[in-house]
Structures are given as C-alpha cells and as structure tokens.
Design a protein around this motif. Structure first.
Motif, PDB file in Angstrom:
ATOM      1  N   TYR A 152       6.654  23.483  94.040  1.00 11.59           N
ATOM      2  CA  TYR A 152       6.446  23.483  92.597  1.00 11.59           C
ATOM      3  C   TYR A 152       7.759  23.013  91.968  1.00 11.59           C
ATOM      4  O   TYR A 152       8.838  23.282  92.511  1.00 11.59           O
ATOM      5  CB  TYR A 152       6.114  24.877  92.063  1.00 11.59           C
ATOM      6  N   SER A 158      10.443  26.158  82.993  1.00 17.38           N
ATOM      7  CA  SER A 158       9.559  26.948  82.123  1.00 17.38           C
ATOM      8  C   SER A 158      10.332  27.804  81.123  1.00 17.38           C
ATOM      9  O   SER A 158       9.755  28.674  80.478  1.00 17.38           O
ATOM     10  CB  SER A 158       8.673  27.863  82.979  1.00 17.38           C
ATOM     11  N   ILE A 286      12.035  12.861  88.145  1.00  9.00           N
ATOM     12  CA  ILE A 286      11.377  12.671  86.844  1.00  9.00           C
ATOM     13  C   ILE A 286      11.546  11.239  86.344  1.00  9.00           C
ATOM     14  O   ILE A 286      11.319  10.952  85.168  1.00  9.00           O
ATOM     15  CB  ILE A 286      11.911  13.667  85.786  1.00  9.00           C
ATOM     16  N   ASN A 320      10.878  10.436  80.034  1.00  7.14           N
ATOM     17  CA  ASN A 320       9.432  10.609  79.984  1.00  7.14           C
ATOM     18  C   ASN A 320       9.132  12.111  79.862  1.00  7.14           C
ATOM     19  O   ASN A 320       9.001  12.817  80.870  1.00  7.14           O
ATOM     20  CB  ASN A 320       8.778  10.036  81.235  1.00  7.14           C
ATOM     21  N   THR A 322       6.503  13.492  78.926  1.00  5.50           N
ATOM     22  CA  THR A 322       5.157  13.828  79.404  1.00  5.50           C
ATOM     23  C   THR A 322       5.242  14.381  80.823  1.00  5.50           C
ATOM     24  O   THR A 322       4.599  15.384  81.165  1.00  5.50           O
ATOM     25  CB  THR A 322       4.235  12.590  79.366  1.00  5.50           C
ATOM     26  N   ILE A 323       6.078  13.735  81.659  1.00  2.00           N
ATOM     27  CA  ILE A 323       6.286  14.212  83.028  1.00  2.00           C
ATOM     28  C   ILE A 323       7.005  15.553  83.011  1.00  2.00           C
ATOM     29  O   ILE A 323       6.643  16.487  83.745  1.00  2.00           O
ATOM     30  CB  ILE A 323       7.096  13.187  83.845  1.00  2.00           C
ATOM     31  N   ASP A 325       7.068  17.851  80.676  1.00  2.00           N
ATOM     32  CA  ASP A 325       6.146  18.895  80.222  1.00  2.00           C
ATOM     33  C   ASP A 325       5.146  19.260  81.317  1.00  2.00           C
ATOM     34  O   ASP A 325       4.787  20.440  81.484  1.00  2.00           O
ATOM     35  CB  ASP A 325       5.407  18.445  78.961  1.00  2.00           C
ATOM     36  N   LYS A 326       4.682  18.254  82.048  1.00  4.44           N
ATOM     37  CA  LYS A 326       3.759  18.501  83.161  1.00  4.44           C
ATOM     38  C   LYS A 326       4.446  19.340  84.238  1.00  4.44           C
ATOM     39  O   LYS A 326       3.854  20.291  84.769  1.00  4.44           O
ATOM     40  CB  LYS A 326       3.299  17.164  83.739  1.00  4.44           C
ATOM     41  N   PHE A 327       5.687  18.997  84.552  1.00  2.57           N
ATOM     42  CA  PHE A 327       6.447  19.766  85.538  1.00  2.57           C
ATOM     43  C   PHE A 327       6.668  21.201  85.069  1.00  2.57           C
ATOM     44  O   PHE A 327       6.663  22.139  85.871  1.00  2.57           O
ATOM     45  CB  PHE A 327       7.793  19.091  85.799  1.00  2.57           C
ATOM     46  N   VAL A 329       4.698  23.028  83.269  1.00  5.48           N
ATOM     47  CA  VAL A 329       3.449  23.771  83.517  1.00  5.48           C
ATOM     48  C   VAL A 329       3.317  24.081  85.007  1.00  5.48           C
ATOM     49  O   VAL A 329       3.017  25.215  85.406  1.00  5.48           O
ATOM     50  CB  VAL A 329       2.230  22.976  83.012  1.00  5.48           C
ATOM     51  N   GLU A 330       3.575  23.077  85.844  1.00  8.83           N
ATOM     52  CA  GLU A 330       3.430  23.264  87.290  1.00  8.83           C
ATOM     53  C   GLU A 330       4.468  24.237  87.856  1.00  8.83           C
ATOM     54  O   GLU A 330       4.222  24.885  88.883  1.00  8.83           O
ATOM     55  CB  GLU A 330       3.544  21.914  87.999  1.00  8.83           C
ATOM     56  N   SER A 331       5.618  24.354  87.174  1.00 17.48           N
ATOM     57  CA  SER A 331       6.681  25.230  87.668  1.00 17.48           C
ATOM     58  C   SER A 331       6.272  26.699  87.646  1.00 17.48           C
ATOM     59  O   SER A 331       6.898  27.537  88.306  1.00 17.48           O
ATOM     60  CB  SER A 331       7.962  25.038  86.846  1.00 17.48           C
TER      61      SER A 331
END
Length: 350
Positions: A152, A158, A286, A320, A322-323, A325-327, A329-331
């Motif tokens: 992750y 986060s 990233i 980026n 967007t990446i 923010d995605k990371f 969430v995944e974290s």
C-alpha cells in the motif's frame, strides 16, 4: 488488548514520531491499548500514549507487535539501528511475540537490496510475520525471505484526513517556501544565496525547518545565521503543529522523505534536494522525477529556481495530484490490515 509499537522513535524525528503517534491513535480508536517503544515523554503525555524504554516491558503481555513504519529496507544502516534489530530479534523470540512490519520501505532496489546481518536474521526469523510495504518493489525483497507481504502507498499519505488538517486560504501575495537542508558547506552557500534573494524580493519568505525536537541530540540540519521578516525558522515540537505549518506553505524543498511526503499529502509541492534513495523512489512512484534535485544543484540551480516567484507558484501544477489523492486513499490499507490483525486476535479469545 495490548499491542506493542516498535520503531526508531528515540531520536525525536518528525517522520518517525508522526508514524508512531498515528499508529497509536488508530489502535486507541479501535479500543486497543498501544505501548510505543522510546517515544518522547512529552509527546506521549500530550497524546495520552503509553511509552517505555524497556524492550522487555514493551513485549510483556503484548498480543503482537508492529514495526510502525520506517526505512528499514534501505541498504546503508548505522550501527545503532543494527543493534536495535539484534535486540528486537532476540527479545521477540524470547517472548514468543509475533512482529508485523507495517508501512516499511526501501530505496526501490527490490530483491537486489543488500540488508545488514541482523535485519536478515529478523526478517527470516519465526517471530517476523507478514508485512506491508510502501513501495511495489519492496514486495520482492520480503518474498525473498519467505514471508507474505502487502503493498500500500506510504501510510503518511493519509495525514490530511487522519489529522484533520484543513487547507489554508491565502490572504496576501506573499510566497512561503519551506527549506530543510543539511548543515554542509554547499548548503551554507545556498542559504547565503537565499538570504540575498529574500533581501531583494520582499514577496518571498524562506522558512528553514528543523525536523528534530529541541531536546534531540541530533543537530545536522542547517539553521539560518540571521532571522528576519523574510527568513524564518520552524522547529518541530509537535506533529500536528508541523502539519499545520506545512499546509501554509507554497513549496517544500527538503532532503528528508517524510517532511516532503506529508507536505504533498496536504497539497503542497515537494522538491527533494540531494535526498536519500527512498525519497527519489517515492517521487518516481508518483511520476515526479522532475522534482529530484541532485547534490550538485545546491550551488546555483536551486537558488535560481527559487528566485523566480512564478517557478514556485507553478510548481504545484507539475504534480499529478490525482495520483497522490488516489495513493492517499489506498494508503489506508495499512490501517485496515491492523484492524484485521486485531479482529483475528480477538476472535481467538472467544
């Protein structure tokens, strides 16, 4: 239920402290009693976290232990850290306590990483269980030791949500830049150049940052010789205060991974200046290779970049988010993994 949190928390370092406290706060939120190894006493009192300097006391009656984040998969490892792993291996075996490394990382070398003797012994040992890592390449190294592993993104991505840090609204045209650099001859020259820029350009404020507690014996970061309205100095005393400070900046230039990573998590661009392999590996993950400045850039390139306000203002657009923010969430996967461990232990009591 008692859970032990082990890590390099005895140096009063921002990146390590915030991981220890974040893990402890999470455990408390799910009604688990965390005990942190060698956390600063003032921070422990402020956040109402139990801490101990005794490894035996840490493991006594603990259902399991986690390694609460850290660059424990990097190649260069100093003698004190190696001794810590020797003691961890011995005491966890004596106490028959399972240890789960969580959100640990290396430098992107994967299974080609050469680990020191006691780390190899620990990761191969019976008490070391499944791990979670913060770089995809680290999975191969943990698999090499015959252990299960989950990937992750770094747990500190986060921080904005976990610590409830609001975005700062700018009320003026002043540009604020965080500077965290080592106390070397090249960096002293850079600091001089920045002081000249600050004296000419009154719309840029450089905030030099110390990432160690005032009580820490480590004094390797550069402090400006003179402070002014455009040259300021932030000293880390509390994770939340430093997070709020980072959120107020327009750019962070640092040779430390987690100072820059948490800035990015708060929407502030991060450039690594002569940073470690783990900082470069994260920025590469990233798609931000452009944000890696080499040590030689300290002489002229960095000062030239920072002398132009447009470079600073436009720096955020190059990332980026967007990446990122995605990371972020995944974290959360690291904490969800801890929740599963707690539930598994709880179900065994029934």
């Amino acid at each position: 239920m008692k859970v032990a949190i082990w890590g390099s928390y005895n140096y009063g370092n921002y990146g390590d402290d915030i991981m220890a406290i974040q893990f402890a706060k999470y455990f408390k939120s799910i009604n688990v009693r965390p005990v942190v190894y060698r956390l600063n006493k003032q921070l422990a009192k402020r956040y109402q976290i139990q801490t101990t300097d005794s490894l035996n006391e840490l493991f006594d009656d603990a259902e399991f232990c986690i390694i609460g984040g850290g660059g424990f998969l990097v190649e260069n490892f100093s003698a004190p850290f190696e001794e810590d792993f020797r003691r961890l291996k011995i005491v966890s075996s004596e106490k028959n306590c399972p240890v789960y490394p969580i959100s640990i990382g290396g430098e992107g070398l994967g299974k080609n990483t050469s680990l020191s003797y006691w780390r190899q012994q620990f990761f191969q040992g019976e008490t070391c269980k499944s791990s979670s890592v913060r770089l995809p390449s680290d999975r191969a190294l943990i698999h090499h030791f015959g252990k299960e592993v989950n990937y992750y993104p770094d747990v500190l991505l986060s921080v904005s949500e976990f610590w409830q840090i609001p975005s700062k609204i700018k009320y003026n045209n002043i540009i604020n830049v965080g500077i965290n650099i080592p106390n070397t001859i090249q960096c002293k020259w850079l600091a001089f150049q920045l002081s000249v820029i600050a004296s000419i350009r009154r719309d840029i404020v450089f905030h030099f940052i110390k990432t160690y507690l005032p009580s820490s014996p480590i004094n390797t970061e550069l402090r400006p010789k003179q402070l002014s309205s455009n040259i300021k100095y932030h000293v880390y005393t509390d994770p939340k205060l430093t997070l709020e400070f980072l959120a107020s900046l327009d750019l962070v230039v640092s040779y430390k991974l987690h100072l820059g990573l948490t800035a990015l998590a708060l929407g502030v661009p991060f450039y690594s200046l002569g940073g470690s392999g783990k900082a470069k590996a994260f920025l590469n993950s990233i798609g931000a290779d452009f944000a890696v400045w080499n040590p030689g850039d300290k002489r002229f390139k960095v000062a030239a970049f920072l002398s132009n306000p447009q470079n600073i203002i436009q720096a955020k657009n190059r990332f980026n988010f967007t990446i990122i923010d995605k990371f972020a969430v995944e974290s959360r996967g690291h904490l969800e993994l801890l929740n599963k461990l707690v539930k598994n232990v709880s179900s065994s009591f029934r």
